[in-house]
Enzyme design. Structure first.
Site, PDB file in Angstrom:
ATOM      1  N   SER A 298       2.799  -5.700   0.255  1.00  0.00           N
ATOM      2  CA  SER A 298       2.006  -5.813   1.579  1.00  0.00           C
ATOM      3  C   SER A 298       1.222  -4.829   1.968  1.00  0.00           C
ATOM      4  CB  SER A 298       2.767  -6.500   2.539  1.00  0.00           C
ATOM      5  OG  SER A 298       3.239  -7.740   2.081  1.00  0.00           O
TER       6      SER A 298
ATOM      7  N   LYS B 230      -2.463  -5.272   1.851  1.00  0.00           N
ATOM      8  CA  LYS B 230      -2.931  -6.122   2.769  1.00  0.00           C
ATOM      9  C   LYS B 230      -4.067  -5.500   3.771  1.00  0.00           C
ATOM     10  CE  LYS B 230       0.497  -9.677   2.724  1.00  0.00           C
ATOM     11  NZ  LYS B 230       1.953 -10.088   3.399  1.00  0.00           N
TER      12      LYS B 230
ATOM     13  N   TYR C 186      -4.360 -12.686  -4.857  1.00  0.00           N
ATOM     14  CA  TYR C 186      -3.470 -11.929  -4.072  1.00  0.00           C
ATOM     15  C   TYR C 186      -2.157 -11.410  -5.039  1.00  0.00           C
ATOM     16  CZ  TYR C 186       0.205 -12.473  -0.585  1.00  0.00           C
ATOM     17  OH  TYR C 186       1.450 -12.021   0.162  1.00  0.00           O
TER      18      TYR C 186
ATOM     19  N   VAL D   7       7.226  -5.153   0.824  1.00  0.00           N
ATOM     20  CA  VAL D   7       8.625  -5.557   0.332  1.00  0.00           C
ATOM     21  C   VAL D   7       9.003  -4.412  -1.030  1.00  0.00           C
ATOM     22  CG1 VAL D   7       9.171  -7.478   1.160  1.00  0.00           C
ATOM     23  CG2 VAL D   7       7.911  -7.363  -0.975  1.00  0.00           C
TER      24      VAL D   7
HETATM   25  N1  GLN Z   1       3.714 -10.171  -2.750  1.00  0.00           N
HETATM   26  C1  GLN Z   1       4.589 -10.147  -1.481  1.00  0.00           C
HETATM   27  C2  GLN Z   1       4.650 -11.748  -1.070  1.00  0.00           C
HETATM   28  O1  GLN Z   1       3.738 -12.324  -1.183  1.00  0.00           O
HETATM   29  C3  GLN Z   1       4.436  -9.409  -0.298  1.00  0.00           C
HETATM   30  C4  GLN Z   1       5.160  -9.448   0.695  1.00  0.00           C
HETATM   31  C5  GLN Z   1       5.593  -8.162   1.561  1.00  0.00           C
HETATM   32  O2  GLN Z   1       5.363  -7.070   0.924  1.00  0.00           O
HETATM   33  N2  GLN Z   1       6.251  -8.196   2.648  1.00  0.00           N
HETATM   34  O3  GLN Z   1       5.869 -12.331  -0.913  1.00  0.00           O
END
Ligand code: GLN
Length: 308
Positions: free
Chosen positions: A64, A67, A191, A261
């Site tokens: 994430s 993002k 994504y 994550v």
């Molecule tokens: N690629 C992960 C997901 O879509 C990203 C989530 C995260 O890092 N919090 O679940």
């Protein structure tokens, strides 16, 4: 070695005894394979210095944290029109929550929860094939970091695609509200790939440095965003960068930060430096447990806070 180099070395040594705490993300099978004991810290200063401790040069899945880069890229493409699709309020919910979307007519709370990031990816996809959009994002991240060696871990991208049922649900639901305008599998193809970008702490700290220096990368000299936009991205990181743990992160660390994550967190000390930490053991909100503790200790000892 400077004081800063010594300081991160001390923080690393002190927290190393706690390694093993937390849970490695296991809902993405490839991420479950990463050893929980990994721990790295890197600091990149606005003066161009980089200090590292521990596993700071080992690449990990930024998840994430990507993002942050896709939001910056999308704002560059569509400007503030982005906010008609995605909100900018803390979610108070898990990163992959579905329930909130239904209550709020398919409009995601912010660009850092999964739904919001998927909507941002949809904006980046406009006018491109998925492969081109993925190339665009990777080139942008390389440009930010000043490092052509950054690549996507294809195994992680595939692993997430195979198990990303919940993200498909979010995307399909948003499509029914025209919050995303491309087929869900195309948007999610992009994504999953940007979440699977692999970087080390030093690369990550460098890539975020424009946020500590009024929108301009002080090392490469590249102007990335305006000072006003950098400030706003920082405020979004502060309010939403750690999902339902954002309040706790602001309280303990006092700096804008974005987690993933994969166990990474990048934090910004405006005017001073960026700090990237990595340790894969996560807390209940999906944020790096030792990584947060390291940032807390570091901010305390270096006397860093945006709250003075
Ligand atoms: N690629 C992960 C997901 O879509 C990203 C989530 C995260 O890092 N919090 O679940």
């Amino acid at each position: 070695m400077s004081d800063l180099g010594q300081l991160i070395g001390e923080v690393h040594a002190e927290l190393s005894v706690r390694l093993g705490e937390g849970q490695v993300a296991n809902y993405i099978p490839e991420l479950a394979k990463v050893p929980v004991e990994r721990f790295g810290i890197a600091v990149a200063t606005v003066g161009g210095e980089v200090f590292t401790a521990g596993d700071a040069l080992e690449p990990f899945s930024i998840q994430s944290i990507s993002k942050l880069f896709t939001l910056t890229l999308a704002l560059g493409k569509v400007g503030d029109g982005l906010w008609s699709r995605v909100g900018r309020e803390p979610s108070g919910n898990r990163f992959n929550s579905i329930v909130q979307l239904e209550y709020e007519q398919g409009r995601p709370r912010n660009p850092f929860v999964n739904a919001g990031a998927i909507a941002v990816t949809d904006l980046i996809l406009a006018g491109y094939r998925p492969k081109e959009a993925i190339g665009d994002i990777v080139r942008f991240v390389r440009f930010l970091a000043g490092d052509e060696a950054i690549v996507i871990d294809a195994d992680v991208a595939r692993s997430e695609r195979d198990t990303g049922f919940r993200n498909f649900a979010l995307a399909q639901f948003m499509r029914s509200f025209n919050v995303i305008t491309h087929p869900a599998d195309e948007v999610l193809g992009v994504y999953f790939h940007h979440c699977a970008i692999a970087m080390n702490c030093a690369q990550l700290a460098r890539a975020a440095l424009f946020l500590a220096a009024k929108g301009q990368n002080p090392v490469t000299g590249h102007s990335v965003v305006s000072a006003a936009r950098a400030r706003r991205i920082n405020s979004l990181m502060m309010m939403c960068g750690h999902y339902d743990g954002s309040g706790d992160f602001a309280f303990r660390v006092g700096l804008p930060g974005k987690s993933g994550v994969g166990g990474g967190i990048v934090a910004v000390v405006p005017g001073v430096c960026t700090v990237a930490v990595w340790s894969p053991g996560l807390d209940a909100n999906g944020n790096s447990l030792i990584g947060t503790a390291a940032l807390e200790l570091l901010a305390q000892r270096a006397n860093w806070s945006v709250f003075e």
